[in-house]
Every structure is written in structure tokens, then in C-alpha cells.
Scaffold this motif. Structure first.
Motif, PDB file in Angstrom:
ATOM      1  N   VAL A   1      39.609  53.851  16.031  1.00  0.00           N
ATOM      2  CA  VAL A   1      40.816  54.357  15.365  1.00  0.00           C
ATOM      3  C   VAL A   1      41.342  53.324  14.378  1.00  0.00           C
ATOM      4  N   ILE A   2      41.402  52.073  14.813  1.00  0.00           N
ATOM      5  CA  ILE A   2      41.884  50.989  13.954  1.00  0.00           C
ATOM      6  C   ILE A   2      40.996  50.849  12.723  1.00  0.00           C
ATOM      7  N   ARG A   3      39.696  51.018  12.906  1.00  0.00           N
ATOM      8  CA  ARG A   3      38.773  50.948  11.775  1.00  0.00           C
ATOM      9  C   ARG A   3      39.128  52.005  10.728  1.00  0.00           C
ATOM     10  N   GLY A   4      39.439  53.218  11.194  1.00  0.00           N
ATOM     11  CA  GLY A   4      39.827  54.280  10.261  1.00  0.00           C
ATOM     12  C   GLY A   4      41.127  53.957   9.538  1.00  0.00           C
ATOM     13  N   ILE A   5      42.099  53.412  10.273  1.00  0.00           N
ATOM     14  CA  ILE A   5      43.373  53.019   9.660  1.00  0.00           C
ATOM     15  C   ILE A   5      43.137  51.947   8.606  1.00  0.00           C
ATOM     16  N   GLU A   6      42.342  50.942   8.961  1.00  0.00           N
ATOM     17  CA  GLU A   6      42.069  49.825   8.060  1.00  0.00           C
ATOM     18  C   GLU A   6      41.370  50.299   6.784  1.00  0.00           C
ATOM     19  N   GLN A   7      40.394  51.177   6.929  1.00  0.00           N
ATOM     20  CA  GLN A   7      39.664  51.691   5.769  1.00  0.00           C
ATOM     21  C   GLN A   7      40.600  52.403   4.806  1.00  0.00           C
TER      22      GLN A   7
ATOM     23  N   PRO B   1      37.058  50.386  23.214  1.00  0.00           N
ATOM     24  CA  PRO B   1      36.205  50.773  22.083  1.00  0.00           C
ATOM     25  C   PRO B   1      36.738  51.975  21.297  1.00  0.00           C
ATOM     26  N   PHE B   2      37.412  52.898  21.972  1.00  0.00           N
ATOM     27  CA  PHE B   2      37.966  54.047  21.257  1.00  0.00           C
ATOM     28  C   PHE B   2      39.032  53.607  20.269  1.00  0.00           C
ATOM     29  N   PHE B   3      39.959  52.760  20.728  1.00  0.00           N
ATOM     30  CA  PHE B   3      41.018  52.294  19.830  1.00  0.00           C
ATOM     31  C   PHE B   3      40.451  51.453  18.698  1.00  0.00           C
ATOM     32  N   SER B   4      39.364  50.737  18.952  1.00  0.00           N
ATOM     33  CA  SER B   4      38.734  49.958  17.889  1.00  0.00           C
ATOM     34  C   SER B   4      38.281  50.861  16.751  1.00  0.00           C
TER      35      SER B   4
ATOM     36  N   THR C   1      29.824  63.781  27.226  1.00  0.00           N
ATOM     37  CA  THR C   1      31.208  63.421  26.911  1.00  0.00           C
ATOM     38  C   THR C   1      31.804  64.348  25.850  1.00  0.00           C
ATOM     39  N   ILE C   2      33.060  64.130  25.555  1.00  0.00           N
ATOM     40  CA  ILE C   2      33.757  64.809  24.454  1.00  0.00           C
ATOM     41  C   ILE C   2      33.898  63.812  23.312  1.00  0.00           C
ATOM     42  N   ASP C   3      33.443  64.209  22.157  1.00  0.00           N
ATOM     43  CA  ASP C   3      33.571  63.338  20.992  1.00  0.00           C
ATOM     44  C   ASP C   3      34.931  63.527  20.329  1.00  0.00           C
ATOM     45  N   GLN C   4      35.672  62.431  20.216  1.00  0.00           N
ATOM     46  CA  GLN C   4      36.899  62.423  19.429  1.00  0.00           C
ATOM     47  C   GLN C   4      36.592  61.800  18.069  1.00  0.00           C
ATOM     48  N   PRO C   5      37.042  62.401  16.981  1.00  0.00           N
ATOM     49  CA  PRO C   5      36.809  61.800  15.658  1.00  0.00           C
ATOM     50  C   PRO C   5      37.773  60.638  15.435  1.00  0.00           C
ATOM     51  N   ALA C   6      37.499  59.518  16.103  1.00  0.00           N
ATOM     52  CA  ALA C   6      38.448  58.404  16.142  1.00  0.00           C
ATOM     53  C   ALA C   6      38.780  57.859  14.760  1.00  0.00           C
ATOM     54  N   GLU C   7      37.743  57.627  13.932  1.00  0.00           N
ATOM     55  CA  GLU C   7      38.008  57.096  12.594  1.00  0.00           C
ATOM     56  C   GLU C   7      38.850  58.070  11.780  1.00  0.00           C
ATOM     57  N   ALA C   8      38.576  59.361  11.935  1.00  0.00           N
ATOM     58  CA  ALA C   8      39.352  60.370  11.201  1.00  0.00           C
ATOM     59  C   ALA C   8      40.809  60.386  11.658  1.00  0.00           C
TER      60      ALA C   8
END
Length: 336
Positions: free
Chosen positions: A77-83, A72-75, A288-295
Motif C-alpha cells: 500500500v505504501i509503495r502505491g502511495i509513494e508512486q 507485507p500488505f502495508f508495504s 487467498t484473496i488478492d487485494q489490489p494493495a498498490e491501487a
């Protein structure tokens, strides 16, 4: 069939502006570009991609190498790249490598054969084979999430993993936990080493340490988190808290603890890393620790775009901030 004139009418701009937004999006204001892309979406317009590619010498494709697309984390990240890619007129070719070196090299070779204009690697290995390395220098390349090298000559986008783990350690110590176990990921991963160092920083500052038996290796999967918690349950005593280096392993660990009637957080606190969407809905909800994955994804694509168009990079090494998310899986320890 939609035409460029229909797009210009919907967007309220000239056909020349539409053409410029599609061919050279960096020359168009962000607001105008977004209007054009929305009009393209609404109208279903499809430019003559073959002619566009032939005239520009570009494929307008970007390869993204991801070790596990189901994570789910990589999903995110990919969403941010795609956008970000969409606003710049690029398509994403996703390579789900499953950590396989041969797959990585096969996908990376697309950058050498003009099938892709650039490459984003989300794993910890340089993806080009030894035979291809001499040519690889000409391929625009960005490393995100994981870190391949500390002295990289290409852009790197990552989190302050050591600082984030240190913050989690300080929080668990503040809760009164002194016997903390850690479920790690693969030992050759730089982010695993950073997160372990961060937890050790916090413990050493409090005059404590992390014993070898309290460090249990996982592989970032729920299954490995379950197995790691079972290993901890077999030890002479239960730790006060478990820090898992990602949420999936933490969720697996929680399942193993519950299977043995260990109460969370009454008997043991559990904390994760990543803040995947499901972490807010576990029972109890996961600290947990929040990573700004989309960013992370957006910044990686922006850096790659700069490279592909030979534009200056504001930063070649971008470290994004984290946030400590406190939920119900951790609590203040009551000393008897």
C-alpha cells in the motif's frame, strides 16, 4: 550541480514546463509530468525546497500512518502511495505507529503545525486527539484499508471485505468443506467484522453455521496464527478447513499444523487473505484473496491530493474489487 535547464533538456520541454510540473503538477499532462520527473531523477536535480515551500505556503509532505510497516500488505500500500505522491511532487513521511494511539496523535499533529499538508490513515482510529479535533477539520485527511466510521465525512478507500470473504466461503463449500474454522483479527476492527459476516453469509446460504469454538482470535501476526491453529488442534475434532483473515496468520497456522503432522490440504484446507508475495511460495502455495494493495495506495493519495488542492472528488467512498486466488493449500474434500 544540476540545474533546471539540464532537466528541461533531458525531458525535451521548456524550463517553464519543468517549473510548472514541480510547482503545480495538476496543470501538466501526465505524460509530460512523468518525463520531467524522470529527468529530475536522472539529473539529480534538487529544487530550492525552502523557497518553494515559503512561496506556496505548503510543506509538500504527506504523513502516512501505518499500524505495522513490517506487514507485507502495508508495504505494498505504501509503495502505491509513494508512486503516486512522487508524480505529484510530494514526499511521504511514514509513521509506524504499532497501533499506539499516542504515536498516531503525535504524527497527526504534524498536519496542524504545517509540517505536512495532509494525512493518510491506514488504521481504524481517527488519529487526532480530542483537544485537536476542532482544528483537525482543516487538515486534508483520507482513510484507507481499514474503515474508521461508516458515516465518514472524509474520503475512504477500501476493499469489499464482506464480499471477498463470502466468495472464499462459497469456494470452500464448493470444495465440500462443511466444518470451517475462522482465525480472526482484533474484534474492534471493522474489516474483521466484515470478513466474519461474509463467511457467515456463505455458510447460512448453505444451511450451515459457524460455531463459537470454530472462531479463534488472532492479531494479524504469524505468531497469533500459529497459536490459533494450536487452539483448534486441541479441540475434539479438526475442522475441514481454516479461513484466516490475513496471509500472515494463515502461514503461522500452516506451520502449527505441520508441526503436528497434519497434512495440508489432504487433512485440512487452509486459506488466507491479502495475497502477499510470500503466499505464492509457501509449501503448499496458499489459496487467498488478492487485494489490489498498490491501487489502494494510489487511490488514497489521489483523493488526498484533490483535498489538498481543493479540487472536486469523483468519489468520496471508493470500494475496490478483489480476486479469489486458488492454489494448492485447498482441495476438493473426498468423503468416505
Amino acid at each position: 550541480m544540476s540545474t533546471i535547464r539540464m532537466v528541461s533538456k533531458l525531458a525535451g520541454v521548456s524550463t517553464a514546463t519543468v517549473s510548472r510540473a514541480l510547482k503545480n503538477p495538476e496543470l501538466v499532462a501526465t505524460e509530460t509530468r512523468q518525463k520531467v520527473m524522470e529527468a529530475v531523477r536522472q539529473s539529480g536535480y534538487r529544487p530550492n525546497q525552502l523557497a518553494k515551500n515559503f512561496s506556496s505556503g505548503r510543506s509538500y509532505n504527506v504523513v502516512v500512518l501505518v499500524p505495522n510497516v513490517a506487514n507485507p500488505f502495508f508495504s505494498r500500500v505504501i509503495r502505491g502511495i509513494e508512486q503516486e505522491a512522487q508524480t505529484k511532487g510530494y514526499a511521504i513521511l511514514l509513521g509506524d505507529t504499532q497501533g499506539c494511539i499516542e504515536r498516531e496523535q503525535e504524527y497527526a499533529r504534524m498536519g496542524l503545525t504545517s509540517q505536512a499538508d495532509g494525512l493518510i490513515q491506514l488504521d481504524r482510529r481517527f488519529p487526532f486527539s480530542d483537544d485537536d479535533k476542532a482544528l483537525a477539520a482543516a487538515v486534508p485527511f483520507v482513510n484507507a484499508c481499514e474503515r474508521i466510521s461508516s458515516d465518514a465525512t472524509y474520503p475512504v478507500v477500501e476493499l469489499d471485505n464482506r464480499g471477498a470473504a463470502r466468495a472464499m466461503g462459497q469456494y470452500l463449500l464448493h470444495c465440500g468443506h462443511k466444518d470451517i474454522a475462522v482465525i480472526t483479527g482484533p474484534p474492534d476492527s471493522p474489516i474483521v467484522r466484515d470478513r466474519l459476516s461474509g463467511m457467515q453469509d456463505a455458510l447460512l446460504a448453505a444451511g450451515l453455521g459457524l460455531t463459537a469454538e470454530r472462531i479463534v482470535q488472532g492479531d494479524f501476526s504469524m505468531r497469533s496464527g500459529f497459536a490459533a491453529a494450536e487452539q483448534l488442534l486441541q479441540q475434539n475434532s479438526l475442522p475441514d478447513a481454516i479461513f484466516s483473515m490475513n496471509d500472515e496468520m494463515a502461514i503461522g497456522a500452516m506451520a502449527a499444523l505441520k508441526a503436528q503432522d497434519v497434512r495440508i490440504p489432504d487433512d485440512i484446507s487452509v486459506a488466507g487473505f491479502d495475497n502477499i508475495e510470500f503466499s505464492a511460495y509457501t509449501n503448499p502455495a496458499l489459496t487467498t484473496i488478492d487485494q489490489p494493495a498498490e491501487a489502494i495506495g494510489r487511490q488514497a493519495m489521489r483523493a488526498l491530493y484533490q483535498l489538498m488542492h481543493q479540487l472536486p472528488l469523483p468519489q468520496s467512498h471508493l470500494v475496490l474489487p478483489y480476486e479469489l486466488i486458488i492454489r494448492d493449500s485447498t482441495q476438493q474434500k473426498v468423503h468416505s
